[in-house]
Write a protein that holds these residues in place. Structure first.
Motif, PDB file in Angstrom:
ATOM      1  N   LEU A 132      27.606  31.157  51.225  1.00 31.18           N
ATOM      2  CA  LEU A 132      27.549  31.716  49.877  1.00 31.18           C
ATOM      3  C   LEU A 132      28.814  31.381  49.084  1.00 31.18           C
ATOM      4  O   LEU A 132      28.749  30.886  47.948  1.00 31.18           O
ATOM      5  CB  LEU A 132      27.366  33.240  49.949  1.00 31.18           C
ATOM      6  CG  LEU A 132      27.434  33.982  48.607  1.00 31.18           C
ATOM      7  CD1 LEU A 132      26.282  33.566  47.691  1.00 31.18           C
ATOM      8  CD2 LEU A 132      27.414  35.499  48.833  1.00 31.18           C
ATOM      9  N   GLU A 133      29.964  31.646  49.672  1.00 31.56           N
ATOM     10  CA  GLU A 133      31.216  31.547  48.909  1.00 31.56           C
ATOM     11  C   GLU A 133      31.538  30.111  48.512  1.00 31.56           C
ATOM     12  O   GLU A 133      32.137  29.875  47.456  1.00 31.56           O
ATOM     13  CB  GLU A 133      32.348  32.245  49.676  1.00 31.56           C
ATOM     14  CG  GLU A 133      32.115  33.758  49.686  1.00 31.56           C
ATOM     15  CD  GLU A 133      33.094  34.573  50.515  1.00 31.56           C
ATOM     16  OE1 GLU A 133      34.199  34.087  50.831  1.00 31.56           O
ATOM     17  OE2 GLU A 133      32.743  35.729  50.852  1.00 31.56           O
ATOM     18  N   VAL A 134      31.115  29.133  49.341  1.00 30.44           N
ATOM     19  CA  VAL A 134      31.339  27.729  48.978  1.00 30.44           C
ATOM     20  C   VAL A 134      30.553  27.361  47.714  1.00 30.44           C
ATOM     21  O   VAL A 134      30.948  26.458  46.969  1.00 30.44           O
ATOM     22  CB  VAL A 134      30.978  26.799  50.168  1.00 30.44           C
ATOM     23  CG1 VAL A 134      30.864  25.338  49.724  1.00 30.44           C
ATOM     24  CG2 VAL A 134      32.025  26.915  51.276  1.00 30.44           C
ATOM     25  N   LEU A 135      29.461  28.090  47.433  1.00 27.20           N
ATOM     26  CA  LEU A 135      28.645  27.795  46.246  1.00 27.20           C
ATOM     27  C   LEU A 135      29.150  28.486  44.978  1.00 27.20           C
ATOM     28  O   LEU A 135      28.671  28.188  43.883  1.00 27.20           O
ATOM     29  CB  LEU A 135      27.189  28.229  46.482  1.00 27.20           C
ATOM     30  CG  LEU A 135      26.320  27.400  47.425  1.00 27.20           C
ATOM     31  CD1 LEU A 135      24.903  27.946  47.424  1.00 27.20           C
ATOM     32  CD2 LEU A 135      26.316  25.934  47.031  1.00 27.20           C
ATOM     33  N   LEU A 136      30.103  29.415  45.112  1.00 24.51           N
ATOM     34  CA  LEU A 136      30.530  30.181  43.936  1.00 24.51           C
ATOM     35  C   LEU A 136      31.467  29.355  43.060  1.00 24.51           C
ATOM     36  O   LEU A 136      32.312  28.610  43.565  1.00 24.51           O
ATOM     37  CB  LEU A 136      31.236  31.476  44.375  1.00 24.51           C
ATOM     38  CG  LEU A 136      30.372  32.458  45.158  1.00 24.51           C
ATOM     39  CD1 LEU A 136      31.202  33.661  45.597  1.00 24.51           C
ATOM     40  CD2 LEU A 136      29.158  32.901  44.335  1.00 24.51           C
ATOM     41  N   LYS A 137      31.330  29.530  41.758  1.00 28.49           N
ATOM     42  CA  LYS A 137      32.159  28.784  40.814  1.00 28.49           C
ATOM     43  C   LYS A 137      33.634  28.973  41.106  1.00 28.49           C
ATOM     44  O   LYS A 137      34.097  30.086  41.361  1.00 28.49           O
ATOM     45  CB  LYS A 137      31.875  29.260  39.391  1.00 28.49           C
ATOM     46  CG  LYS A 137      30.718  28.545  38.757  1.00 28.49           C
ATOM     47  CD  LYS A 137      30.476  29.009  37.334  1.00 28.49           C
ATOM     48  CE  LYS A 137      29.060  28.623  36.911  1.00 28.49           C
ATOM     49  NZ  LYS A 137      28.417  29.645  36.086  1.00 28.49           N
ATOM     50  N   GLY A 138      34.390  27.882  41.029  1.00 27.49           N
ATOM     51  CA  GLY A 138      35.816  27.938  41.306  1.00 27.49           C
ATOM     52  C   GLY A 138      36.598  28.574  40.168  1.00 27.49           C
ATOM     53  O   GLY A 138      36.241  28.434  38.999  1.00 27.49           O
ATOM     54  N   ARG A 139      37.663  29.276  40.525  1.00 27.39           N
ATOM     55  CA  ARG A 139      38.517  29.916  39.517  1.00 27.39           C
ATOM     56  C   ARG A 139      39.977  29.516  39.668  1.00 27.39           C
ATOM     57  O   ARG A 139      40.740  29.564  38.714  1.00 27.39           O
ATOM     58  CB  ARG A 139      38.429  31.446  39.643  1.00 27.39           C
ATOM     59  CG  ARG A 139      37.034  31.996  39.348  1.00 27.39           C
ATOM     60  CD  ARG A 139      36.992  33.525  39.483  1.00 27.39           C
ATOM     61  NE  ARG A 139      35.683  34.066  39.115  1.00 27.39           N
ATOM     62  CZ  ARG A 139      35.364  35.359  39.182  1.00 27.39           C
ATOM     63  NH1 ARG A 139      36.254  36.252  39.589  1.00 27.39           N
ATOM     64  NH2 ARG A 139      34.167  35.765  38.830  1.00 27.39           N
ATOM     65  N   LEU A 140      40.398  29.153  40.875  1.00 23.10           N
ATOM     66  CA  LEU A 140      41.833  28.958  41.114  1.00 23.10           C
ATOM     67  C   LEU A 140      42.059  28.189  42.412  1.00 23.10           C
ATOM     68  O   LEU A 140      41.133  27.983  43.188  1.00 23.10           O
ATOM     69  CB  LEU A 140      42.516  30.331  41.247  1.00 23.10           C
ATOM     70  CG  LEU A 140      41.828  31.305  42.219  1.00 23.10           C
ATOM     71  CD1 LEU A 140      42.268  31.087  43.664  1.00 23.10           C
ATOM     72  CD2 LEU A 140      42.146  32.727  41.820  1.00 23.10           C
ATOM     73  N   PHE A 141      43.296  27.786  42.620  1.00 19.18           N
ATOM     74  CA  PHE A 141      43.720  27.266  43.917  1.00 19.18           C
ATOM     75  C   PHE A 141      44.583  28.330  44.596  1.00 19.18           C
ATOM     76  O   PHE A 141      45.340  29.032  43.912  1.00 19.18           O
ATOM     77  CB  PHE A 141      44.520  25.969  43.763  1.00 19.18           C
ATOM     78  CG  PHE A 141      43.664  24.798  43.359  1.00 19.18           C
ATOM     79  CD1 PHE A 141      42.818  24.187  44.276  1.00 19.18           C
ATOM     80  CD2 PHE A 141      43.691  24.308  42.062  1.00 19.18           C
ATOM     81  CE1 PHE A 141      42.026  23.108  43.917  1.00 19.18           C
ATOM     82  CE2 PHE A 141      42.901  23.231  41.691  1.00 19.18           C
ATOM     83  CZ  PHE A 141      42.058  22.628  42.617  1.00 19.18           C
ATOM     84  N   LEU A 153      38.692  23.788  43.553  1.00 21.22           N
ATOM     85  CA  LEU A 153      38.916  25.150  43.069  1.00 21.22           C
ATOM     86  C   LEU A 153      38.175  26.165  43.929  1.00 21.22           C
ATOM     87  O   LEU A 153      37.003  25.984  44.255  1.00 21.22           O
ATOM     88  CB  LEU A 153      38.424  25.291  41.623  1.00 21.22           C
ATOM     89  CG  LEU A 153      39.321  24.759  40.504  1.00 21.22           C
ATOM     90  CD1 LEU A 153      38.556  24.805  39.187  1.00 21.22           C
ATOM     91  CD2 LEU A 153      40.615  25.559  40.410  1.00 21.22           C
ATOM     92  N   SER A 154      38.846  27.240  44.266  1.00 23.16           N
ATOM     93  CA  SER A 154      38.269  28.282  45.112  1.00 23.16           C
ATOM     94  C   SER A 154      37.795  29.452  44.242  1.00 23.16           C
ATOM     95  O   SER A 154      38.381  29.731  43.205  1.00 23.16           O
ATOM     96  CB  SER A 154      39.341  28.758  46.084  1.00 23.16           C
ATOM     97  OG  SER A 154      39.020  30.028  46.599  1.00 23.16           O
ATOM     98  N   PRO A 155      36.744  30.154  44.681  1.00 25.52           N
ATOM     99  CA  PRO A 155      36.315  31.314  43.897  1.00 25.52           C
ATOM    100  C   PRO A 155      37.251  32.510  44.034  1.00 25.52           C
ATOM    101  O   PRO A 155      37.280  33.363  43.140  1.00 25.52           O
ATOM    102  CB  PRO A 155      34.934  31.639  44.482  1.00 25.52           C
ATOM    103  CG  PRO A 155      34.939  31.048  45.854  1.00 25.52           C
ATOM    104  CD  PRO A 155      35.843  29.849  45.792  1.00 25.52           C
ATOM    105  N   LEU A 156      37.999  32.574  45.136  1.00 29.86           N
ATOM    106  CA  LEU A 156      38.752  33.803  45.431  1.00 29.86           C
ATOM    107  C   LEU A 156      40.220  33.507  45.704  1.00 29.86           C
ATOM    108  O   LEU A 156      40.552  32.551  46.423  1.00 29.86           O
ATOM    109  CB  LEU A 156      38.162  34.491  46.678  1.00 29.86           C
ATOM    110  CG  LEU A 156      36.759  35.076  46.526  1.00 29.86           C
ATOM    111  CD1 LEU A 156      36.237  35.534  47.888  1.00 29.86           C
ATOM    112  CD2 LEU A 156      36.766  36.241  45.539  1.00 29.86           C
TER     113      LEU A 156
END
Ligand code: HEM
Ligand SMILES: [Ca+2]
Length: 346
Positions: A215-224, A237-240
């Motif tokens: 799931l988390e790999v599919l979430l839109k990236g927000r930051l590094f 870019l990572s979601p979290l």
């Protein structure tokens, strides 16, 4: 062939082959000396990674290494120098004295545990320490490795999907089996992708073998996750905050050859467990003559189950999913309450 023969060992444990009885104390020894009594911690995670990096040095067309033979432990001086094995020396350094103790203490010496049996048994035990994991198989009797694997057999996070799938195919794995094996990244963290932030996990639950990573790999990236939002090769870019998204995981999640199987894993614990178990069973005997091995799967500890529905991390929802499979409905998932979390290092 389907006759169910059971042997009760002197220790009271039950197994299908009497030759496996002597391995129950070996499992206890490995739990105590390698996994702090049975933890799903860094040693468990990296024992699983080690089994992959050992086994994948193999080609069904010949000309590469011996596969799941323990060469990465026996010839650690050679193989840990490969770029793709960055950080692997931590776990070979941890495993070597435990392996040597098994070949030297009088009680275990007659078992002649090879480096290959040790690496792949340690991976099965370490994985079993993680709730939600399938109980991996263990085949006993690999001969000692004859040579180190050559370099450039292990996929890197900077590789293209085409090159990653080609490497898996060369070792005998389909694109779906490659996806199944990546379930491993649900109990994973990176030490060397960004050396500023060792222990940065790939999902929010690195201590649980759940489908959260898919799931988390599919979430839109927000930051590094690196200092001041800095990135390194092989990351996207990572979601979290506090979490790392590997470029390779993300591209595989988006590619038409793999996207639907990737999505199918989400919140499907049973499918994920079954597919990972089957692909690992294949991986852990690559290059071995299985007719000469004894099935000692009964000695592998039974993992704790994971039965909850997975959830979006707080602040995320269906709108944040980069859906790449047009033909399957996306599962309905609840969202954890509260503000977006920062994932602590493991
Ligand atoms: C496309 C193929 C793959 C790529 C590119 C890849 C890449 C990586 C990278 C870059 C790391 C972090 C290393 C570090 O910085 O410390 C990692 C960790 C890990 N990988 Fe993979 N990997 C792949 C497939 C697999 C497979 C097939 C398995 C096992 C079946 C696996 C198991 C793990 C585990 C358990 C860790 C965490 C180790 C720890 O926390 O100590 N990986 N992987
Ligand atoms: Ca997880």
């Amino acid at each position: 062939a389907n006759i169910n023969r059971r042997t009760t060992c002197a220790t009271g444990q039950v197994t299908s082959n009497a030759a496996c009885c002597a391995l129950f104390p070996v499992v206890d020894f490995i739990q105590e000396n390698l996994f702090d009594g049975g933890e799903c911690g860094e040693e468990a995670h990296s024992a699983l990674r080690l089994s992959f990096h050992d086994a994948i040095g193999f080609s069904i067309h010949g000309g590469k290494g011996g596969g799941a033979d323990g060469s990465i432990l026996q010839f650690a001086d050679v193989e840990t120098a490969f770029h793709a094995n960055g950080g692997i020396d931590d776990i070979t350094d941890r495993q070597t004295p435990v392996f040597q103790a098994l070949s030297q203490t009088p009680a275990f010496k007659p078992l002649n545990i090879s480096a290959g049996d040790f690496v792949h048994l340690a991976a099965a035990i370490g994985t079993a320490n993680c709730p939600g994991a399938p109980r991996l198989k263990f085949m006993f009797g690999r001969p000692p490795p004859v040579a180190p694997a050559p370099d450039l057999t292990i996929p890197e996070p900077t590789d293209s999907v085409t090159s990653i799938l080609a490497r898996f195919a060369d070792a005998g794995f389909s694109p779906s089996e490659a996806v199944a094996l990546l379930a491993s990244h649900t109990i994973a963290a990176a030490d060397v992708v960004d050396t500023n932030i060792p222990g940065t996990p790939f999902d929010s639950t690195a201590g649980t073998f759940d489908s959260q990573v898919f799931l988390e790999v599919l979430l839109k990236g927000r930051l590094f996750p690196g200092p001041n939002n800095s990135s390194q090769p092989g990351e996207v870019l990572s979601p979290l905050a506090g979490e790392m998204r590997l470029q390779s995981d993300f591209l595989i999640s988006q590619d038409p050859r793999t996207a639907c199987f990737w999505q199918a894993m989400i919140n499907n614990q049973q499918l994920m467990m079954a597919e990972f178990k089957a692909a690992m069973a294949k991986l852990q005997v690559l290059g071995q003559n299985t007719a000469k091995l004894i099935d000692c799967s009964d000695i592998v500890p039974v993992p704790q189950p994971f039965t909850q529905a997975i959830k979006y991390p707080a602040s995320f929802s269906r709108q944040d999913v980069q859906v790449a499979c047009p033909i399957l409905p996306f599962p309905n998932l609840a969202t954890v309450a509260g503000p977006a979390p920062t994932i602590p290092p493991v």
